[in-house]
Design a protein around this motif. Structure first.
Motif, PDB file in Angstrom:
ATOM      1  N   ARG A 126     -67.095 -22.892 106.851  1.00 47.06           N
ATOM      2  CA  ARG A 126     -66.445 -24.208 106.934  1.00 47.06           C
ATOM      3  C   ARG A 126     -66.999 -25.151 105.876  1.00 47.06           C
ATOM      4  NH1 ARG A 126     -66.452 -22.953 112.594  1.00 47.06           N
ATOM      5  NH2 ARG A 126     -68.529 -23.834 112.861  1.00 47.06           N
ATOM      6  N   GLU A 127     -68.313 -25.133 105.692  1.00 52.10           N
ATOM      7  CA  GLU A 127     -68.924 -26.023 104.695  1.00 52.10           C
ATOM      8  C   GLU A 127     -68.486 -25.662 103.285  1.00 52.10           C
ATOM      9  OE1 GLU A 127     -70.822 -28.624 105.182  1.00 52.10           O
ATOM     10  OE2 GLU A 127     -71.155 -28.461 107.345  1.00 52.10           O
ATOM     11  N   ALA A 128     -68.282 -24.365 103.042  1.00 49.27           N
ATOM     12  CA  ALA A 128     -67.936 -23.909 101.692  1.00 49.27           C
ATOM     13  C   ALA A 128     -66.444 -23.992 101.396  1.00 49.27           C
ATOM     14  CB  ALA A 128     -68.414 -22.463 101.505  1.00 49.27           C
ATOM     15  N   ALA A 129     -65.643 -24.393 102.374  1.00 51.08           N
ATOM     16  CA  ALA A 129     -64.196 -24.413 102.180  1.00 51.08           C
ATOM     17  C   ALA A 129     -63.755 -25.449 101.156  1.00 51.08           C
ATOM     18  CB  ALA A 129     -63.493 -24.659 103.518  1.00 51.08           C
ATOM     19  N   GLY A 130     -64.536 -26.499 100.989  1.00 53.02           N
ATOM     20  CA  GLY A 130     -64.219 -27.510  99.982  1.00 53.02           C
ATOM     21  C   GLY A 130     -64.915 -27.204  98.667  1.00 53.02           C
ATOM     22  N   PRO A 131     -64.947 -28.180  97.757  1.00 54.11           N
ATOM     23  CA  PRO A 131     -65.662 -27.967  96.490  1.00 54.11           C
ATOM     24  C   PRO A 131     -67.144 -27.691  96.745  1.00 54.11           C
ATOM     25  CG  PRO A 131     -64.255 -29.915  96.370  1.00 54.11           C
ATOM     26  CD  PRO A 131     -64.267 -29.495  97.802  1.00 54.11           C
ATOM     27  N   THR A 132     -67.702 -26.705  96.040  1.00 54.33           N
ATOM     28  CA  THR A 132     -69.101 -26.331  96.198  1.00 54.33           C
ATOM     29  C   THR A 132     -69.735 -26.101  94.826  1.00 54.33           C
ATOM     30  OG1 THR A 132     -68.752 -23.946  96.242  1.00 54.33           O
ATOM     31  CG2 THR A 132     -68.497 -25.109  98.330  1.00 54.33           C
ATOM     32  N   ASP A 133     -71.034 -25.924  94.825  1.00 51.57           N
ATOM     33  CA  ASP A 133     -71.751 -25.655  93.581  1.00 51.57           C
ATOM     34  C   ASP A 133     -71.895 -24.159  93.343  1.00 51.57           C
ATOM     35  OD1 ASP A 133     -73.437 -25.194  95.687  1.00 51.57           O
ATOM     36  OD2 ASP A 133     -75.228 -26.005  94.703  1.00 51.57           O
ATOM     37  N   VAL A 134     -70.837 -23.383  93.633  1.00 50.65           N
ATOM     38  CA  VAL A 134     -70.909 -21.935  93.565  1.00 50.65           C
ATOM     39  C   VAL A 134     -71.300 -21.434  92.175  1.00 50.65           C
ATOM     40  CG1 VAL A 134     -68.431 -21.666  93.107  1.00 50.65           C
ATOM     41  CG2 VAL A 134     -69.706 -19.787  94.153  1.00 50.65           C
ATOM     42  N   GLU A 135     -70.891 -22.140  91.116  1.00 47.67           N
ATOM     43  CA  GLU A 135     -71.257 -21.743  89.756  1.00 47.67           C
ATOM     44  C   GLU A 135     -71.761 -22.944  88.951  1.00 47.67           C
ATOM     45  OE1 GLU A 135     -68.720 -19.203  87.410  1.00 47.67           O
ATOM     46  OE2 GLU A 135     -67.840 -18.295  89.187  1.00 47.67           O
ATOM     47  N   LEU A 136     -72.358 -23.910  89.615  1.00 45.55           N
ATOM     48  CA  LEU A 136     -72.815 -25.113  88.924  1.00 45.55           C
ATOM     49  C   LEU A 136     -74.228 -25.468  89.361  1.00 45.55           C
ATOM     50  CD1 LEU A 136     -72.096 -27.565  87.074  1.00 45.55           C
ATOM     51  CD2 LEU A 136     -71.414 -28.760  89.177  1.00 45.55           C
ATOM     52  N   ASP A 137     -75.086 -25.740  88.382  1.00 47.44           N
ATOM     53  CA  ASP A 137     -76.423 -26.248  88.659  1.00 47.44           C
ATOM     54  C   ASP A 137     -76.318 -27.766  88.730  1.00 47.44           C
ATOM     55  OD1 ASP A 137     -79.039 -27.299  88.444  1.00 47.44           O
ATOM     56  OD2 ASP A 137     -79.727 -25.456  87.499  1.00 47.44           O
ATOM     57  N   LEU A 138     -76.475 -28.314  89.935  1.00 45.31           N
ATOM     58  CA  LEU A 138     -76.297 -29.757  90.105  1.00 45.31           C
ATOM     59  C   LEU A 138     -77.381 -30.563  89.391  1.00 45.31           C
ATOM     60  CD1 LEU A 138     -75.251 -29.841  93.874  1.00 45.31           C
ATOM     61  CD2 LEU A 138     -73.774 -30.066  91.880  1.00 45.31           C
ATOM     62  N   THR A 139     -78.525 -29.967  89.154  1.00 42.86           N
ATOM     63  CA  THR A 139     -79.611 -30.680  88.474  1.00 42.86           C
ATOM     64  C   THR A 139     -79.316 -30.857  86.994  1.00 42.86           C
ATOM     65  OG1 THR A 139     -81.221 -29.810  90.040  1.00 42.86           O
ATOM     66  CG2 THR A 139     -82.077 -30.665  87.960  1.00 42.86           C
ATOM     67  N   THR A 140     -78.895 -29.779  86.336  1.00 42.55           N
ATOM     68  CA  THR A 140     -78.644 -29.837  84.893  1.00 42.55           C
ATOM     69  C   THR A 140     -77.197 -30.145  84.557  1.00 42.55           C
ATOM     70  OG1 THR A 140     -78.165 -27.466  84.770  1.00 42.55           O
ATOM     71  CG2 THR A 140     -80.469 -28.153  84.536  1.00 42.55           C
ATOM     72  N   GLY A 141     -76.285 -29.883  85.513  1.00 39.11           N
ATOM     73  CA  GLY A 141     -74.872 -30.114  85.258  1.00 39.11           C
ATOM     74  C   GLY A 141     -74.212 -29.026  84.437  1.00 39.11           C
ATOM     75  N   VAL A 142     -74.880 -27.873  84.269  1.00 35.31           N
ATOM     76  CA  VAL A 142     -74.305 -26.788  83.484  1.00 35.31           C
ATOM     77  C   VAL A 142     -74.006 -25.603  84.388  1.00 35.31           C
ATOM     78  CG1 VAL A 142     -75.530 -27.525  81.401  1.00 35.31           C
ATOM     79  CG2 VAL A 142     -76.569 -25.816  82.913  1.00 35.31           C
ATOM     80  N   ARG A 143     -73.254 -24.648  83.837  1.00 39.31           N
ATOM     81  CA  ARG A 143     -72.862 -23.464  84.596  1.00 39.31           C
ATOM     82  C   ARG A 143     -74.091 -22.678  85.041  1.00 39.31           C
ATOM     83  NH1 ARG A 143     -67.773 -20.616  83.981  1.00 39.31           N
ATOM     84  NH2 ARG A 143     -67.844 -18.614  85.054  1.00 39.31           N
TER      85      ARG A 143
END
Length: 472
Positions: A126-143
């Motif tokens: 349920r938590e993953a059903a929306g936008p997630t950081d599946v291929e994104l590093d939230l710290t650096t902002g890169v793939r």
């Protein structure tokens, strides 16, 4: 204008009124009830049906409303029951799959979707059903690496693996290995391990479709390490060991183990099938990934929706160079898993015990006590039911020949079909002319729902039609 009555018609007829012959008083009929049927727009403003529109979409709700209105028009229900009837005709979700209670005694029933997900895994989905950081590093902002936290959790559970990768099912894991390591080459495999994996799919056909050639060695019941060694050459891609998970060969048998084959100079790939990551005391004969790798396997493939108790996926665990080669192969992109699978897999690996693990280790005495309580409750309503001993199985191609002591409710045979088609479908099994509801794979918190489903069938318009001789 002359408004004289037409011959043969009464004044009431001329004005649209009706009267019984010989009785001038107006007689209420079904037309009066029809006038009280709520209009569609008014019904859709009902807060309960309005909420259903938000959940299921307008077309499905309108169809249920029209069906309820039609029942009222034909006199099947009073007009006042149209809203509630429409609600009762609606499914719980917009999808076509219906949740069922698995009372078959088969823990991993393929037709019922194999392993049920844990509460933690369902919440993760349920938590993953929306936008997630599946291929994104939230710290650096890169793939970032796709599914990195799920892969890290899998790697931690199998310490002997140099690296891990996940694809969309167990067969895909084997196909990726064959394509990346043996396309245009030979895969050496024992004749006794050329299995059919279900629904008509056969291992030889699957492997040949990758462009590899099969080199069969040994016989159906006996294959030695020398048989493998005799055919190893420059064209050998790898040696394949397949756990015959859905059958057993007993008697005069012999097979080579990974430790016997590790020194042949080519990778040893072991398909353990059932997804057991480490040894389990209840399944001493079932191969596990960690033990196979420690014994010399270069690569292990398995399914995630069997004994692991997770979502459908294929696991690849083993030597770092091999796993990395597989993960970078072009076919890996076509076989990759989605974010919902990654979320469910990680929660399965890091969360509390799965329903499969709990069912596997269920206490037989506690199962018997549950069956006794349920039988006593249902018998109080006049239902022909008794608590009986039962034998459950793992299923899903795991631990063939292993039985698990269990307990069940025994009901007349006609209950089987009636329970399957009830509002809360319950799937049991037929044995010796009785319908058995085995409790081994039924969570204890579902006992009330199970009892209500049986009561609902028994208290139907005529109850399940039992042929003579099935009662008692």
């Amino acid at each position: 204008m002359d408004q004289r009555p037409v011959p043969g018609r009464t004044a009431e007829d001329a004005t649209g009124s009706t009267a019984a012959p010989g009785d001038p008083a107006r007689r209420p009929d079904i037309t009066d009830a029809r006038r009280r049927i709520p209009r569609t727009d008014a019904l859709l403003r009902d807060p309960r049906l309005s909420a259903a529109v938000d959940r299921l979409g307008p077309q499905r709700v309108k169809a249920a409303v029209h069906q309820a209105q039609e029942r009222a028009r034909t006199g099947g229900i009073p007009p006042e029951q149209v809203p509630q009837t429409a609600l009762s005709l609606l499914p719980g979700t917009a999808g076509g799959l219906r949740p069922v209670i698995n009372a078959t005694g088969v823990l991993l029933h393929t037709n019922l979707g194999r392993a049920p997900l844990s509460a933690a895994a369902r919440q993760a989905v349920r938590e993953a059903a929306g936008p997630t950081d599946v291929e994104l590093d939230l710290t650096t902002g890169v793939r970032a690496r796709r599914g990195r936290s799920a892969l890290a959790a899998l790697h931690e559970r199998v310490p002997a693996a140099g690296a891990v990768h996940v694809v969309n099912n167990g067969a895909a894991a084997l196909v990726l290995a064959a394509t990346a390591l043996a396309a245009g080459k030979e895969i050496v495999v024992s004749r006794g391990e050329m299995v059919e994996i279900g629904d008509g799919f056969r291992l030889p056909d699957l492997l040949v479709s990758t462009g590899a050639r099969l080199r069969e060695v040994g016989t159906t019941n006996r294959t030695t390490a020398a048989d493998y060694a005799a055919v190893i050459g420059p064209d050998t891609g790898f040696v394949l060991k397949v756990h015959p998970s859905n059958f057993r060969i007993t008697g005069f048998t012999r097979s080579a183990e990974p430790a016997d084959l590790a020194g042949l100079g080519v990778p040893v790939v072991v398909d353990i099938g059932s997804g057991l990551l480490a040894p389990h005391p209840a399944l001493p004969g079932e191969p596990d990934a960690d033990s196979q790798l420690r014994a010399g396997a270069a690569l292990v493939t398995a399914s995630g929706d069997k004994l692991l108790g997770g979502p459908q996926c294929g696991l690849l665990l083993g030597r770092k160079d091999l796993v990395h080669a597989l993960a970078r192969h072009p076919l890996a992109r076509a076989l990759r898993v989605d974010k919902l699978t990654l979320a469910a897999l990680e929660a399965t690996l890091t969360g509390p015990s799965t329903p499969t693990a709990l069912a596997l280790t269920a206490d037989p005495d506690r199962l018997a006590a549950r069956a006794g309580r349920l039988a006593a409750t249902l018998a109080a309503y006049g239902i022909d039911v008794r608590a009986v001993e039962s034998a459950a199985t793992v299923g899903g191609g795991g631990a063939p020949g292993t039985t698990l002591t269990s307990a069940a409710l025994s009901l007349p045979e006609p209950y089987a079909a009636a329970l399957r088609t009830g509002r809360v479908p319950v799937v049991g099994r037929l044995e010796a002319g009785r319908c058995l509801l085995d409790l081994r794979a039924v969570p204890e918190e579902d006992d009330v729902r199970l009892a209500e489903a049986v009561r609902s069938v028994a208290q139907g318009p005529a109850g399940p039609s039992a042929p003579a001789g099935t009662e008692g």
